[in-house]
Design an enzyme around this catalytic site. Structure first.
Site, PDB file in Angstrom:
ATOM      1  N   GLN A 144      -6.787 -27.686 -10.901  1.00  0.00           N
ATOM      2  CA  GLN A 144      -6.212 -27.350 -12.207  1.00  0.00           C
ATOM      3  C   GLN A 144      -7.314 -27.269 -13.244  1.00  0.00           C
ATOM      4  OE1 GLN A 144      -1.778 -29.243 -11.569  1.00  0.00           O
ATOM      5  NE2 GLN A 144      -2.962 -29.957 -13.273  1.00  0.00           N
ATOM      6  N   ASN A 195       6.208 -40.870 -17.918  1.00  0.00           N
ATOM      7  CA  ASN A 195       6.797 -39.524 -17.982  1.00  0.00           C
ATOM      8  C   ASN A 195       7.764 -39.249 -16.829  1.00  0.00           C
ATOM      9  OD1 ASN A 195       4.922 -39.359 -15.975  1.00  0.00           O
ATOM     10  ND2 ASN A 195       3.525 -37.989 -17.062  1.00  0.00           N
ATOM     11  N   HIS A 251       1.091 -27.006 -15.311  1.00  0.00           N
ATOM     12  CA  HIS A 251       1.424 -28.436 -15.176  1.00  0.00           C
ATOM     13  C   HIS A 251       2.010 -28.981 -16.488  1.00  0.00           C
ATOM     14  CE1 HIS A 251       0.020 -32.531 -13.358  1.00  0.00           C
ATOM     15  NE2 HIS A 251       1.244 -32.582 -13.836  1.00  0.00           N
ATOM     16  N   ARG A 304       2.058 -33.325  -6.481  1.00  0.00           N
ATOM     17  CA  ARG A 304       0.688 -32.827  -6.589  1.00  0.00           C
ATOM     18  C   ARG A 304       0.549 -31.580  -5.735  1.00  0.00           C
ATOM     19  NH1 ARG A 304       0.451 -35.071 -10.610  1.00  0.00           N
ATOM     20  NH2 ARG A 304      -0.921 -36.763 -11.274  1.00  0.00           N
TER      21      ARG A 304
HETATM   22  P1  NAI Z   1       6.228 -44.292  -7.769  1.00  0.00           P
HETATM   23  O1  NAI Z   1       5.032 -45.074  -7.371  1.00  0.00           O
HETATM   24  O2  NAI Z   1       7.268 -44.922  -8.612  1.00  0.00           O
HETATM   25  O3  NAI Z   1       6.945 -43.722  -6.442  1.00  0.00           O
HETATM   26  C1  NAI Z   1       6.249 -43.135  -5.396  1.00  0.00           C
HETATM   27  C2  NAI Z   1       7.037 -43.362  -4.117  1.00  0.00           C
HETATM   28  O4  NAI Z   1       6.460 -42.582  -3.083  1.00  0.00           O
HETATM   29  C3  NAI Z   1       7.017 -44.823  -3.645  1.00  0.00           C
HETATM   30  O5  NAI Z   1       8.343 -45.243  -3.409  1.00  0.00           O
HETATM   31  C4  NAI Z   1       6.197 -44.766  -2.353  1.00  0.00           C
HETATM   32  O6  NAI Z   1       6.588 -45.715  -1.381  1.00  0.00           O
HETATM   33  C5  NAI Z   1       6.481 -43.361  -1.894  1.00  0.00           C
HETATM   34  N1  NAI Z   1       5.523 -42.836  -0.930  1.00  0.00           N
HETATM   35  C6  NAI Z   1       4.179 -43.003  -0.857  1.00  0.00           C
HETATM   36  N2  NAI Z   1       3.677 -42.303   0.166  1.00  0.00           N
HETATM   37  C7  NAI Z   1       4.729 -41.680   0.769  1.00  0.00           C
HETATM   38  C8  NAI Z   1       4.845 -40.806   1.887  1.00  0.00           C
HETATM   39  N3  NAI Z   1       3.781 -40.450   2.604  1.00  0.00           N
HETATM   40  N4  NAI Z   1       6.077 -40.350   2.217  1.00  0.00           N
HETATM   41  C9  NAI Z   1       7.163 -40.725   1.491  1.00  0.00           C
HETATM   42  N5  NAI Z   1       7.112 -41.550   0.440  1.00  0.00           N
HETATM   43  C10 NAI Z   1       5.899 -42.013   0.081  1.00  0.00           C
HETATM   44  O7  NAI Z   1       5.661 -42.972  -8.458  1.00  0.00           O
HETATM   45  P2  NAI Z   1       6.424 -41.963  -9.431  1.00  0.00           P
HETATM   46  O8  NAI Z   1       6.302 -42.423 -10.831  1.00  0.00           O
HETATM   47  O9  NAI Z   1       7.773 -41.681  -8.879  1.00  0.00           O
HETATM   48  O10 NAI Z   1       5.485 -40.669  -9.292  1.00  0.00           O
HETATM   49  C11 NAI Z   1       5.325 -40.028  -8.044  1.00  0.00           C
HETATM   50  C12 NAI Z   1       4.237 -38.974  -8.151  1.00  0.00           C
HETATM   51  O11 NAI Z   1       4.653 -37.926  -9.004  1.00  0.00           O
HETATM   52  C13 NAI Z   1       2.936 -39.498  -8.811  1.00  0.00           C
HETATM   53  O12 NAI Z   1       2.098 -40.143  -7.877  1.00  0.00           O
HETATM   54  C14 NAI Z   1       2.324 -38.231  -9.331  1.00  0.00           C
HETATM   55  O13 NAI Z   1       1.493 -37.643  -8.332  1.00  0.00           O
HETATM   56  C15 NAI Z   1       3.523 -37.304  -9.573  1.00  0.00           C
HETATM   57  N6  NAI Z   1       3.754 -37.108 -11.006  1.00  0.00           N
HETATM   58  C16 NAI Z   1       3.728 -35.819 -11.487  1.00  0.00           C
HETATM   59  C17 NAI Z   1       3.877 -35.589 -12.830  1.00  0.00           C
HETATM   60  C18 NAI Z   1       3.888 -34.189 -13.377  1.00  0.00           C
HETATM   61  O14 NAI Z   1       3.717 -34.012 -14.580  1.00  0.00           O
HETATM   62  N7  NAI Z   1       4.113 -33.181 -12.555  1.00  0.00           N
HETATM   63  C19 NAI Z   1       4.036 -36.685 -13.802  1.00  0.00           C
HETATM   64  C20 NAI Z   1       4.177 -37.985 -13.170  1.00  0.00           C
HETATM   65  C21 NAI Z   1       3.993 -38.174 -11.831  1.00  0.00           C
END
Ligand code: NAI
Length: 360
Positions: free
Chosen positions: A285, A117, A309, A256
């Site tokens: 949530q 997503n 959400h 989050r």
């Molecule tokens: P991803 O794994 O592709 O990217 C996450 C990035 O965050 C990585 O590059 C990682 O190195 C970086 N990261 C980790 N800790 C960090 C920190 N302390 N400071 C800066 N960068 C940091 O994940 P993606 O797919 O981009 O998703 C990210 C987050 O978005 C998910 O973990 C989830 O919590 C949230 N999400 C929310 C959704 C919604 O419906 N609102 C749906 C999908 C994801």
């Protein structure tokens, strides 16, 4: 084998939309298939309190599936009760609702449908930025109320063009947000992430890495949070960090809710330290009725672009994460365990992905 599926109840909304897969009525479209494999599927939306259906069935379930939208919180206490639990599947992205350390201790595998997503969330982020910066919500409320007062809205309405935007995390979503924002003609696009983008992608996107989060925040008019929730991001945006942001910046969080301290954000919006805050993620949530983000406003009566959400659960996204969930289950049922590597969060007692490995 018993499979426990925790989803929200859609009630009347399920009747006219069979593509609404992420609800107890439509069960990700996988009941027939699961039963045809000889397994038992128990579906519930009742997930809070010790007498919940989730607590009742987790005791002998081997697989638990839930979404981040109506998360069944798989806490350490619940894992201790779940004697048969071997696999937790997140139908979506973000598995912070599972106590991953406790899962590791029990060698429970946690998988999610990586990428399912990310485009949906990136679109929602761009929308939220526009809604905040252009001051859309009060303008819309005005016309719905039968009023007409241009000045009341224009006094807090700006252009995205010419602003500095920064993303905390430039993974799948953060990258896509910047890709989509690029044509708006920002003054600069910045990112903070432990992992650097390959140079050619930095150049293609026209983005600059900043080594310290505080340093990035001090330069940004617009900040978008796109990193996972883990031990070092929980409560990251507290009063102190928000005070390092440019005064009057906009903050968008679709990652989050618990990455931001709820009252500190509401206070910052009220004081003008933040001009506005928007996103779709809360903790817990469903959000309690009195959660401050429901009603917070800036001094102009604006600056709030919160939704439930929904960003990662468009009907297109639901199709993708339902299919991805089925693939993970198929891999488990067949004993092949050939999960897509990017879907595996923890396995064999350890973190599989770098993003979550930051917890250690
Ligand atoms: P991803 O794994 O592709 O990217 C996450 C990035 O965050 C990585 O590059 C990682 O190195 C970086 N990261 C980790 N800790 C960090 C920190 N302390 N400071 C800066 N960068 C940091 O994940 P993606 O797919 O981009 O998703 C990210 C987050 O978005 C998910 O973990 C989830 O919590 C949230 N999400 C929310 C959704 C919604 O419906 N609102 C749906 C999908 C994801």
């Amino acid at each position: 084998m018993k499979i426990l599926l925790v989803l929200y109840s859609a009630g009347e909304h399920a009747k006219d939309e069979e593509k609404l897969l992420g609800c107890i009525e439509n069960e990700l479209g996988i009941r027939k298939w699961i039963e045809s494999q000889g397994h038992e599927l128990v579906t519930t939306s009742d997930k809070e309190g010790a007498d919940s259906e989730l607590d009742k069935h987790i005791v002998d379930a081997e697989v638990v599936i839930t979404t981040p939208f109506h998360p069944g919180y798989i806490s350490r206490e619940r894992i201790a009760k779940a004697k048969n639990l071997k696999l937790c599947v997140t139908a979506g992205v973000g598995s912070d609702h599972v106590d991953l350390n406790a899962a590791n201790e029990r060698k429970i595998t946690v998988c999610e449908v990586t990428g399912s997503n990310v485009q949906s969330v990136a679109e929602h982020v761009v929308m939220t930025i526009l809604v905040l910066v252009r001051n859309f919500v009060p303008a819309h409320e005005q016309v719905m109320a039968g009023d007409w007062n241009v000045a009341a809205v224009a006094k807090d309405s700006y252009d995205v063009e010419g602003k500095v935007v920064g993303t905390v995390g430039i993974g799948r979503i953060g990258y896509r947000v910047l890709q989509r924002l690029k044509p708006f003609g920002l003054k600069e696009m910045l990112y903070f992430d432990y992992q650097a983008l390959p140079k050619h992608l930095e150049e293609e996107l026209g983005v600059r890495r900043v080594e310290s989060l505080e340093e990035m925040l001090a330069q940004c008019d617009i900040v978008t949070i796109n990193c996972p929730l883990h031990e070092s991001t929980k409560g990251l945006f507290n009063k102190e960090l928000i005070s390092k942001m440019k005064k009057g910046a906009w903050l968008v969080n679709t990652a989050r809710g618990a990455i931001c301290v709820e009252q500190d954000v509401a206070d910052a919006v009220a004081s003008g330290q933040l001009r506005g805050y928007g996103g779709d993620v809360w903790f817990p949530q469903p959000a309690p009725k009195d959660h401050p983000w429901r009603t917070m406003r800036n001094k102009y009566g604006a600056g709030n672009a919160m939704t439930p959400h929904i960003s990662g659960t468009s009907l297109d996204a639901q199709m993708r994460y339902a299919e991805g969930t089925k693939n993970i289950l198929d891999s488990y049922f067949s004993g092949r365990f050939d999960y897509r590597p990017e879907d595996v969060i923890v396995i064999n007692g350890d973190y599989a992905t770098k993003a979550y490995g930051q917890r250690k």
